[in-house]
Every structure is written in C-alpha cells, then in structure tokens.
Design a protein around this motif. Sequence first.
Motif, PDB file in Angstrom:
ATOM      1  N   ALA A  17      55.956  43.021  57.501  1.00 56.78           N
ATOM      2  CA  ALA A  17      54.621  42.964  58.128  1.00 56.78           C
ATOM      3  C   ALA A  17      54.626  43.733  59.444  1.00 56.78           C
ATOM      4  CB  ALA A  17      54.212  41.507  58.339  1.00 56.78           C
ATOM      5  N   GLN A  18      55.694  43.571  60.227  1.00 64.06           N
ATOM      6  CA  GLN A  18      55.797  44.324  61.487  1.00 64.06           C
ATOM      7  C   GLN A  18      55.786  45.829  61.211  1.00 64.06           C
ATOM      8  OE1 GLN A  18      59.459  42.674  63.159  1.00 64.06           O
ATOM      9  NE2 GLN A  18      58.287  42.093  64.986  1.00 64.06           N
ATOM     10  N   TYR A  19      56.547  46.214  60.179  1.00 68.70           N
ATOM     11  CA  TYR A  19      56.599  47.634  59.798  1.00 68.70           C
ATOM     12  C   TYR A  19      55.199  48.130  59.432  1.00 68.70           C
ATOM     13  CZ  TYR A  19      57.753  51.840  57.143  1.00 68.70           C
ATOM     14  OH  TYR A  19      57.807  53.131  56.669  1.00 68.70           O
ATOM     15  N   ARG A  20      54.467  47.335  58.671  1.00 65.88           N
ATOM     16  CA  ARG A  20      53.104  47.713  58.263  1.00 65.88           C
ATOM     17  C   ARG A  20      52.189  47.851  59.483  1.00 65.88           C
ATOM     18  NH1 ARG A  20      54.164  49.949  54.394  1.00 65.88           N
ATOM     19  NH2 ARG A  20      55.193  48.905  52.678  1.00 65.88           N
ATOM     20  N   ASN A  21      52.497  47.066  60.523  1.00 69.43           N
ATOM     21  CA  ASN A  21      51.694  47.143  61.759  1.00 69.43           C
ATOM     22  C   ASN A  21      52.171  48.256  62.682  1.00 69.43           C
ATOM     23  OD1 ASN A  21      49.841  45.135  61.200  1.00 69.43           O
ATOM     24  ND2 ASN A  21      51.242  43.513  61.881  1.00 69.43           N
ATOM     25  N   GLY A  22      53.116  49.067  62.212  1.00 65.34           N
ATOM     26  CA  GLY A  22      53.490  50.254  62.980  1.00 65.34           C
ATOM     27  C   GLY A  22      54.847  50.198  63.659  1.00 65.34           C
ATOM     28  N   ARG A  40      77.152  32.691  49.093  1.00 65.41           N
ATOM     29  CA  ARG A  40      76.808  33.989  49.679  1.00 65.41           C
ATOM     30  C   ARG A  40      75.623  34.582  48.926  1.00 65.41           C
ATOM     31  NH1 ARG A  40      77.982  39.339  49.561  1.00 65.41           N
ATOM     32  NH2 ARG A  40      78.333  40.365  51.569  1.00 65.41           N
ATOM     33  N   LEU A  41      74.588  34.949  49.684  1.00 65.72           N
ATOM     34  CA  LEU A  41      73.359  35.473  49.083  1.00 65.72           C
ATOM     35  C   LEU A  41      73.045  36.846  49.647  1.00 65.72           C
ATOM     36  CD1 LEU A  41      71.269  32.192  49.501  1.00 65.72           C
ATOM     37  CD2 LEU A  41      72.245  33.042  47.360  1.00 65.72           C
ATOM     38  N   ILE A  42      72.425  37.716  48.818  1.00 65.05           N
ATOM     39  CA  ILE A  42      71.947  39.004  49.325  1.00 65.05           C
ATOM     40  C   ILE A  42      70.489  39.193  48.935  1.00 65.05           C
ATOM     41  CG2 ILE A  42      74.208  40.137  49.312  1.00 65.05           C
ATOM     42  CD1 ILE A  42      73.354  41.596  46.744  1.00 65.05           C
ATOM     43  N   ASP A  43      69.811  40.012  49.716  1.00 61.05           N
ATOM     44  CA  ASP A  43      68.406  40.327  49.430  1.00 61.05           C
ATOM     45  C   ASP A  43      68.074  41.604  50.191  1.00 61.05           C
ATOM     46  OD1 ASP A  43      65.798  40.192  48.524  1.00 61.05           O
ATOM     47  OD2 ASP A  43      65.340  38.242  49.421  1.00 61.05           O
ATOM     48  N   ASN A  44      66.964  42.212  49.861  1.00 58.26           N
ATOM     49  CA  ASN A  44      66.567  43.435  50.559  1.00 58.26           C
ATOM     50  C   ASN A  44      65.098  43.737  50.328  1.00 58.26           C
ATOM     51  OD1 ASN A  44      66.125  45.699  48.358  1.00 58.26           O
ATOM     52  ND2 ASN A  44      67.882  44.479  47.696  1.00 58.26           N
ATOM     53  N   VAL A  45      64.592  44.640  51.178  1.00 59.97           N
ATOM     54  CA  VAL A  45      63.250  45.159  50.963  1.00 59.97           C
ATOM     55  C   VAL A  45      63.271  46.635  51.373  1.00 59.97           C
ATOM     56  CG1 VAL A  45      62.431  44.461  53.255  1.00 59.97           C
ATOM     57  CG2 VAL A  45      60.799  44.697  51.414  1.00 59.97           C
ATOM     58  N   VAL A  46      62.510  47.457  50.670  1.00 60.13           N
ATOM     59  CA  VAL A  46      62.413  48.877  51.034  1.00 60.13           C
ATOM     60  C   VAL A  46      61.202  49.048  51.941  1.00 60.13           C
ATOM     61  CG1 VAL A  46      62.044  51.229  50.181  1.00 60.13           C
ATOM     62  CG2 VAL A  46      63.548  49.667  48.939  1.00 60.13           C
ATOM     63  N   LEU A  47      61.407  49.706  53.073  1.00 57.18           N
ATOM     64  CA  LEU A  47      60.307  49.966  54.001  1.00 57.18           C
ATOM     65  C   LEU A  47      59.971  51.455  53.947  1.00 57.18           C
ATOM     66  CD1 LEU A  47      61.526  47.823  57.051  1.00 57.18           C
ATOM     67  CD2 LEU A  47      59.962  47.155  55.186  1.00 57.18           C
ATOM     68  N   GLN A  48      58.800  51.742  53.441  1.00 58.43           N
ATOM     69  CA  GLN A  48      58.355  53.142  53.402  1.00 58.43           C
ATOM     70  C   GLN A  48      56.831  53.195  53.468  1.00 58.43           C
ATOM     71  OE1 GLN A  48      59.489  54.999  49.664  1.00 58.43           O
ATOM     72  NE2 GLN A  48      59.068  53.110  48.560  1.00 58.43           N
ATOM     73  N   GLU A  49      56.336  54.333  53.948  1.00 61.78           N
ATOM     74  CA  GLU A  49      54.885  54.456  54.071  1.00 61.78           C
ATOM     75  C   GLU A  49      54.262  54.544  52.688  1.00 61.78           C
ATOM     76  OE1 GLU A  49      53.746  57.252  57.097  1.00 61.78           O
ATOM     77  OE2 GLU A  49      55.348  56.477  58.366  1.00 61.78           O
ATOM     78  N   ARG A  50      53.136  53.876  52.534  1.00 67.26           N
ATOM     79  CA  ARG A  50      52.497  53.837  51.213  1.00 67.26           C
ATOM     80  C   ARG A  50      51.793  55.164  50.918  1.00 67.26           C
ATOM     81  NH1 ARG A  50      52.004  47.691  50.767  1.00 67.26           N
ATOM     82  NH2 ARG A  50      50.589  47.348  52.473  1.00 67.26           N
TER      83      ARG A  50
END
Length: 281
Positions: free
Chosen positions: A211-216, A271-281
């Motif tokens: 969400a922060q990324y989406r806000n710039g 032990r857990l892993i997770d991720n999200v890709v941050l890129q401009e739409r």
Amino acid sequence: MNTVHDIREMQRLADAHRAAGRRIGFVPTMGFLHDGHLSLITAAKAQCDVVVVSIFVNPTQFGAGEDLDRYPRDLARDAALAERAGCDTLFVPEEGAMYPPGYGTAVDCNGVASTLEGASRPGHFRGVTTVVAKLFNIVKPHVAVFGQKDAQQALILKKMSEELNFDVDLQIAPTVRESDGLAMSSRNAYLDASDRAAALSISRGLREAEAQYRNGERSADTLRRTVEHEMRLAGLTIDYVALVDARTLEEMEMLERPALLAVAARAGSTRLIDNVVLQER
Ligand code: AMP
C-alpha cells in the motif's frame, strides 16, 4: 488417475503420450497438497492433454537439523485431491531409486542461488535444481508449473532450464492465500493457534508495504522497516526482509524497477516464507 512409482515406467508412459501427440503438463511437489498446489494442477490442465503431479519429499534439499523427518505426509489424501483437480498420473518415486547408493551428480546454479534462501539454507537450491532436472528427464513435460510463493526457486529453475536447454515451458502461477492472507504452505500444518496468529503478520506487513508503494513510497529501507515492524510486534523471529531486483535478486535502495519484497521468518519453530512483487501497474 493412476499412480506410478517406477522411474522407467514413468518414462515409458511419457514416451507414449509424446508419441500420441499429447502435451504433458507437470507439477512437482513434496505432497501434503493444499489449494496452492491444486491451482498449479488446474493451470497445467488448462493447456495440456495430460497432467503429471510428482510427490517426493526430496532429502537433498533439506539441511541438517531441518524438518525432513517430520515433513507432513498423507499419500491417500493427496491422491484424492490431485485427482479431483485434474491430475492424470501421480508419480511417487522411491528415495532409493532417485538416489541409489553411490549417487554423485548434481546441478548447481550460481548467482541467483546464493542470496536469500540460498544464504539461509546452504545446499538447498542445489538439491532443488538437481531433483527438478531429474524429474524433467523422467516426466518429459512440455509445460511445468511452479508457484510464485517460492519466487527465488522459480527464478532459479527458469535459469537452470534455459541454461541447460530443457525443452520445457516453465510457468509461474500466483501465490494462493488463506482468506485471512496467510500464504498456503504444507508447513502451516505445524502452526498452533498462537503461532498462526503471529504468522499472519507476514502477509499483513507485505500488504502494508504494498500500500505504501502504491502511495508513491520508493525507499527500500522504509518499505522493509514497515514489514519488519509488523513482524517484530507479533513476536516472529526474522530471518530476512529483503528488497531485491525481481529479475536478478540484487539488493535495491530505490525501487525504480520491478522489485521482489521477500520475507523469511520463524513462528515458534516453523520457518515460513512469503513475498510480493512491487511494480508499477
Ligand atoms: P512444495 O510442495 O512446497 O515443494 O511446493 C510445490 C509447488 O507448489 C512449488 O512450485 C511451490 O512454489 C508451489 N506452491 C506452494 N505453495 C503455494 C501457494 N500458496 N500458492 C501457489 N503455489 C504454491
């Protein structure tokens, strides 16, 4: 659906499919199937004539002191779930046939395998690339589907497949989550109620950073701290929170290119892993 244990028999079956012009889809797993695995089977089925799902808890990708011995197993349940999702053949090789006495060949992928999971779990990816190369030679798939949940693994396998000229269309399918956001994983079976509640801070933190990324926001440091804060508050032991180039896995300071925000942490002993890709739409 049939179940094949023998390696030669699987190869002959694959040859017969190919000779008949049938496209083979392949989903390699370690079993204890959940909706994440089933989504890969569905994706393979949508574009192939037959789908093979392998179930093999590959010992060479587990380090000393990891959970190889207690990794959850339930073949009868897996068979029912796989069949319902559209699997045609369940391939369940014996450990002794995959790695007979004196076995000595491995596939190493340098560069992208040395960071993140590679740094935390020495030898892990060597085990993964080796077993997947073996499985490709046994199942002879046209298409193989892997999950974005294991983003680094998918990247490494793509690289291996290209560099060793495997004639396989390797695809990556999105991460499937529980309704509250927790990324599905066979290892979630280890979590008691309080560990599970704490584990939720991972996806919550990733969502906040997104969400922060989406806000710039483009500072890697700020986005990393957002995730770390959530996880610490919940009492998780952080292994890493990393912001890396989504293609090369090199660390980033400012997010000017597509980035992978990747997390590994312990909830209790899990032990857990997770991720999200941050890129401009
Ligand atoms: P595993 O059985 O954990 O080795 O996983 C087998 C395959 O399923 C790998 O390609 C994983 O990336 C994929 N996978 C595991 N969890 C998920 C998930 N929650 N969503 C999508 N794919 C997943």
